[in-house]
Motif scaffolding. Structure first.
Motif, PDB file in Angstrom:
ATOM      1  N   ARG A  25       0.839  -1.207   0.000  1.00 55.48           N
ATOM      2  CA  ARG A  25       0.000   0.000   0.000  1.00 55.48           C
ATOM      3  C   ARG A  25       0.871   1.254   0.000  1.00 55.48           C
ATOM      4  NH1 ARG A  25      -3.288  -3.079   3.569  1.00 55.48           N
ATOM      5  NH2 ARG A  25      -2.282  -2.091   5.372  1.00 55.48           N
ATOM      6  N   CYS A  26       1.943   1.237   0.794  1.00 55.02           N
ATOM      7  CA  CYS A  26       2.850   2.392   0.827  1.00 55.02           C
ATOM      8  C   CYS A  26       3.477   2.633  -0.546  1.00 55.02           C
ATOM      9  CB  CYS A  26       3.952   2.168   1.861  1.00 55.02           C
ATOM     10  SG  CYS A  26       3.391   2.242   3.585  1.00 55.02           S
ATOM     11  N   LEU A  27       3.869   1.553  -1.193  1.00 52.04           N
ATOM     12  CA  LEU A  27       4.472   1.683  -2.509  1.00 52.04           C
ATOM     13  C   LEU A  27       3.451   2.174  -3.534  1.00 52.04           C
ATOM     14  CD1 LEU A  27       7.101   1.239  -4.057  1.00 52.04           C
ATOM     15  CD2 LEU A  27       6.363  -1.114  -4.494  1.00 52.04           C
ATOM     16  N   GLU A  28       2.228   1.665  -3.433  1.00 46.71           N
ATOM     17  CA  GLU A  28       1.159   2.057  -4.356  1.00 46.71           C
ATOM     18  C   GLU A  28       0.902   3.568  -4.292  1.00 46.71           C
ATOM     19  OE1 GLU A  28      -1.617   1.263  -7.317  1.00 46.71           O
ATOM     20  OE2 GLU A  28      -0.441  -0.295  -6.298  1.00 46.71           O
ATOM     21  N   GLN A 116      13.230   7.520   0.332  1.00 49.62           N
ATOM     22  CA  GLN A 116      12.626   8.096   1.522  1.00 49.62           C
ATOM     23  C   GLN A 116      11.773   7.063   2.247  1.00 49.62           C
ATOM     24  OE1 GLN A 116      13.315  10.906   2.878  1.00 49.62           O
ATOM     25  NE2 GLN A 116      11.811  10.764   4.541  1.00 49.62           N
ATOM     26  N   LEU A 117      11.051   6.241   1.480  1.00 50.50           N
ATOM     27  CA  LEU A 117      10.246   5.181   2.090  1.00 50.50           C
ATOM     28  C   LEU A 117      11.129   4.183   2.823  1.00 50.50           C
ATOM     29  CD1 LEU A 117       7.550   3.723   2.508  1.00 50.50           C
ATOM     30  CD2 LEU A 117       7.857   2.664   0.246  1.00 50.50           C
ATOM     31  N   ILE A 118      12.249   3.842   2.232  1.00 50.89           N
ATOM     32  CA  ILE A 118      13.179   2.906   2.865  1.00 50.89           C
ATOM     33  C   ILE A 118      13.722   3.493   4.168  1.00 50.89           C
ATOM     34  CG2 ILE A 118      15.450   1.818   2.611  1.00 50.89           C
ATOM     35  CD1 ILE A 118      14.804   1.453  -0.355  1.00 50.89           C
ATOM     36  N   ARG A 119      14.005   4.807   4.170  1.00 46.59           N
ATOM     37  CA  ARG A 119      14.548   5.448   5.373  1.00 46.59           C
ATOM     38  C   ARG A 119      13.533   5.486   6.521  1.00 46.59           C
ATOM     39  NH1 ARG A 119      16.341   9.383   1.462  1.00 46.59           N
ATOM     40  NH2 ARG A 119      18.580   9.165   1.037  1.00 46.59           N
ATOM     41  N   ASP A 123      10.376  -1.886   8.307  1.00 49.52           N
ATOM     42  CA  ASP A 123       9.844  -3.159   7.832  1.00 49.52           C
ATOM     43  C   ASP A 123       9.941  -3.258   6.312  1.00 49.52           C
ATOM     44  OD1 ASP A 123       8.014  -1.097   7.606  1.00 49.52           O
ATOM     45  OD2 ASP A 123       6.261  -2.370   7.919  1.00 49.52           O
ATOM     46  N   PHE A 124       9.655  -2.154   5.625  1.00 47.39           N
ATOM     47  CA  PHE A 124       9.788  -2.141   4.165  1.00 47.39           C
ATOM     48  C   PHE A 124      11.246  -2.369   3.765  1.00 47.39           C
ATOM     49  CE2 PHE A 124      10.569  -0.152   0.090  1.00 47.39           C
ATOM     50  CZ  PHE A 124       9.486  -0.553  -0.673  1.00 47.39           C
ATOM     51  N   ALA A 125      12.182  -1.745   4.477  1.00 49.55           N
ATOM     52  CA  ALA A 125      13.607  -1.880   4.166  1.00 49.55           C
ATOM     53  C   ALA A 125      14.061  -3.332   4.294  1.00 49.55           C
ATOM     54  CB  ALA A 125      14.431  -0.983   5.091  1.00 49.55           C
TER      55      ALA A 125
END
Length: 235
Positions: A25-28, A116-119, A123-125
């Protein structure tokens, strides 16, 4: 070069799930949709690799062109696959052409947004890191099959991967829904169309494969697996 498969095992693609639903969802939310017609470029070799592409529908092929004009298909990407160039101290450029093998819809994500999402999402990282290891194994398996088992083994592993990624069981065997010409199959293994013609004719005489209105049917998976020493080559 980065290629991610994020869909679950039983979604029809055969791909393992790497991202959780919350991460998906975050990636979407970062994606900008884009439609590309069959035969058109999604991105070109040499372009600044400041974007990543999530294949939502259709099929996209990654093509490398040599100095002599010869083309090799590195990979075909289907729904659930994610491609981009990652890693490096300086800005990267795409090392391959991305060409729509069919009409495709992609979600475009800026590299800056992904970083930025990875930082901000540990959990995504972690999920992204696990995926990266699997990508390396898949690429190593493809190179291994070509180097150790020759063109016949490379063709066998290519057919197995097609069965896994876009095959549907039927009464005569596993039907591959993705239609590829013998020239395109040759580009996948660094061979010629004439050699692929001979290999496929041999497989057909042995009862390993068949064709139905232009669609490939794989009748004997075990035979192909024996040529590449087991299921390890399906990564």
């Amino acid at each position: 070069m980065t290629l991610i498969k994020s869909k679950p095992v039983h979604n029809g693609s055969g791909n393992p799930r790497f991202l959780s639903e919350s991460s998906e969802r975050c990636l979407e939310e970062l994606m900008v949709p884009r439609r590309v017609k069959e035969g058109c470029y999604v991105f070109m070799e040499g372009e600044a690799a400041d974007k990543l592409y999530f294949v939502k529908s259709g099929t996209l092929k990654l093509v490398k062109t040599t100095a002599g004009g010869k083309e090799m298909i590195l990979q075909s990407l289907r729904g659930g696959d994610f491609y981009g160039e990652l890693g490096g101290p300086e800005p990267l450029r795409f090392g391959f052409h991305g060409i729509a093998l069919t009409d495709v819809t992609v979600g475009v994500v800026s590299l800056e947004s992904l970083e930025q999402l990875i930082r901000t999402r540990g959990d995504f990282a972690v999920e992204f890191l696990k995926w990266s290891g699997m990508v390396q194994r898949a690429l190593q398996a493809k190179v291994r099959d070509l180097v150790l088992y020759g063109k016949n083994g490379a063709m066998a592993s290519t057919l197995l991967r097609l069965a896994e990624s876009c095959g549907k069981p039927g009464p005569r065997g596993i039907k591959v829904s993705l239609r590829l010409t013998n020239t395109e199959l040759a580009q996948m293994i660094g061979s010629t169309r004439e050699n692929v013609n001979r290999m496929l004719s041999g497989f057909k005489m042995e009862g390993v494969i068949d064709c139905d209105h232009g669609e490939l049917i794989i009748k004997d998976m075990a035979y192909l697996q024996s040529m590449v020493c087991g299921s390890d080559s399906l990564l």
